[in-house]
Write a protein that holds these residues in place. Structure first.
Motif, mmCIF file in Angstrom:
data_model
loop_
_atom_site.group_PDB
_atom_site.id
_atom_site.type_symbol
_atom_site.label_atom_id
_atom_site.label_comp_id
_atom_site.label_asym_id
_atom_site.label_seq_id
_atom_site.Cartn_x
_atom_site.Cartn_y
_atom_site.Cartn_z
ATOM 1 N N GLY A 163 12.465 18.313 40.388
ATOM 2 C CA GLY A 163 12.596 18.269 38.933
ATOM 3 C C GLY A 163 13.003 16.934 38.360
ATOM 4 O O GLY A 163 13.960 16.859 37.599
ATOM 5 N N MET A 164 12.310 15.841 38.723
ATOM 6 C CA MET A 164 12.671 14.548 38.160
ATOM 7 C C MET A 164 12.398 14.507 36.652
ATOM 8 O O MET A 164 13.201 14.020 35.874
ATOM 9 N N VAL A 165 11.265 15.030 36.224
ATOM 10 C CA VAL A 165 10.944 15.126 34.793
ATOM 11 C C VAL A 165 10.625 16.582 34.463
ATOM 12 O O VAL A 165 11.345 17.230 33.718
ATOM 13 N N THR A 166 9.531 17.072 35.026
ATOM 14 C CA THR A 166 9.208 18.490 34.912
ATOM 15 C C THR A 166 9.425 19.133 36.280
ATOM 16 O O THR A 166 9.552 18.454 37.289
ATOM 17 N N LEU A 167 9.455 20.451 36.310
ATOM 18 C CA LEU A 167 9.793 21.175 37.536
ATOM 19 C C LEU A 167 8.519 21.533 38.295
ATOM 20 O O LEU A 167 7.816 22.468 37.942
ATOM 21 N N ARG A 168 8.245 20.769 39.337
ATOM 22 C CA ARG A 168 7.073 20.984 40.172
ATOM 23 C C ARG A 168 7.469 21.561 41.522
ATOM 24 O O ARG A 168 8.651 21.618 41.858
ATOM 25 N N GLN A 169 6.450 21.937 42.306
ATOM 26 C CA GLN A 169 6.676 22.285 43.701
ATOM 27 C C GLN A 169 6.499 21.016 44.527
ATOM 28 O O GLN A 169 5.438 20.384 44.480
#
Length: 400
Positions: free
Chosen positions: A383-389
């Protein structure tokens, strides 16, 4: 933190004060603006006061309920095209979801401009998002924004690709034969209100904002929903039945309303995996949050990732329980303890668009395919900017 005072606000009533009751005192932090400026400039996401109000009014017309309802068939066409191209086997559903939402945004807002949906564009956008981490450290340290790692250099190249491509699209729309779409109407409205050069720059800023935010967050919502359902085959089967029944009537404006179980699952997924896990504000003047003094220049950090999993706010917060969002249960929670699209005046203008898009695409995919975990693959959030896998979301697909 490195000379900055940061208040991590967890009580819903304090979040309400920051985002609504005293919202004028809390602006987007200068640090955040410096990080985002190379990509989205002074667009809706970073603008303040009158500039923000003017842009919000201009873009809001494209995201009214009737405008979004009219786009549901498009969401269905994109979802069906993706599902029809798959074969039994393993696919990275993070990549598939991103490709789908990029196609939706490019078609709905940019008249299907192919420059925005190529594999090259997808790679550049991913690099631009991942490169923010290096920029964040440099901003905190007060050093110039100079990429020093390979990730940072790829991020800078991604930013430049985005600005150059969208700049070309905006300038092409200045002619009389421009297609009638979101970008063209936005440019005309900005030209009516601002000097020509400023209007063009703001048009590029907002094109970048809606291209990035419009596909990235919805792709993450879609892929996280598929993740949680891949772990629960019985629930996935029930949703597939609901989706199949809802789709018999057609892919129309009422389709999202015919998917109450899927909607509850999506809402619960947004609770556990909010597309934007944190956002920040900077105090303009002194304020009090409960017994805590906030001084001018202090940062206030709001974490949906924490608040939406807080043990004092939710029963069994780490459990996946769509029944939390069953009809008539909204009054059980404070309206500022569930913040997947923000809250207050700056609530995401595209929230309805994103939700309808995700529901439509998921209904089509789940009605046609089974999604199962890949043995040995551990899904980790990043989750640096948006929450990805982290590393993507490989799932095994089997046609229903």
């Amino acid at each position: 933190i490195l000379g900055h005072t940061v208040h991590v606000v967890l009580k819903p009533e304090w979040v309400q004060r920051v985002l609504l009751d005293n919202a004028a005192n809390y602006e987007k932090p200068k640090l955040v603006k410096r990080i985002l400026e190379p990509t989205i400039g002074r667009g809706l996401l970073t603008a303040e006061r009158e500039l923000w109000r003017a842009q919000r009014k201009i873009v809001a017309a494209s995201f009214t309920p009737p405008a979004v309802d009219a786009l549901v068939p498009l969401f269905g066409e994109v979802g069906q095209a993706m599902a029809g191209s798959w074969q039994d086997g393993t696919r990275d559903l993070a990549v598939e979801a991103t490709a789908a939402t990029m196609r939706v945004i490019a078609t709905a807002l940019f008249s299907g401009d192919e420059r925005l949906t190529t594999p090259e564009a997808m790679g550049h956008i991913t690099a631009a998002m991942e490169g923010v981490g290096e920029a964040r450290i440099q901003v905190l340290l007060g050093t110039p924004l100079i990429p020093v790692t390979s990730k940072g250099r790829r991020g800078r190249a991604g930013q430049q690709f985005l600005r150059h491509t969208l700049g070309s699209i905006v300038r092409e729309r200045l002619g009389e034969d421009a297609p009638e779409d979101f970008v063209t109407s936005m440019i005309r409205a900005l030209l009516d209100r601002f000097p020509r050069d400023e209007a063009i720059e703001l048009a590029i800023d907002n094109a970048a904002t809606f291209y990035l935010a419009g596909h990235e967050t919805t792709a993450n919502l879609t892929s996280w929903t598929l993740f949680v359902l891949s772990e629960q085959p019985e629930l996935q089967g029930r949703i597939a039945e609901e989706a199949e029944a809802a789709l018999r009537t057609g892919v129309d404006a009422a389709l999202p309303d015919r998917l109450p179980l899927l909607r509850a699952v999506v809402d619960e997924t947004l609770r556990l995996y909010p597309p934007v896990p944190r956002f920040d504000r900077e105090a303009v003047a002194e304020d009090m949050l409960g017994e805590h003094e906030v001084r001018p220049g202090d940062l206030v950090s709001i974490w949906p990732w924490i608040i939406q999993r807080h043990q004092k706010l939710w029963d069994n917060p780490d459990s996946f329980d769509p029944d939390r969002f069953a009809a008539n249960r909204e009054q059980e929670r404070h309206r500022f303890q569930y913040l997947p699209f923000g809250a207050g005046p700056r609530t995401c203008v595209g929230a309805r668009f994103a939700t309808a898009e995700a529901l439509t695409i998921l209904a089509i995919w789940l009605s046609q395919w089974r999604f199962a975990p890949v043995p040995g693959w551990q899904v980790r959030p990043s989750g640096m900017v948006t929450l990805r896998q982290q590393g993507g979301l490989p799932l095994n697909l089997l046609r229903r």
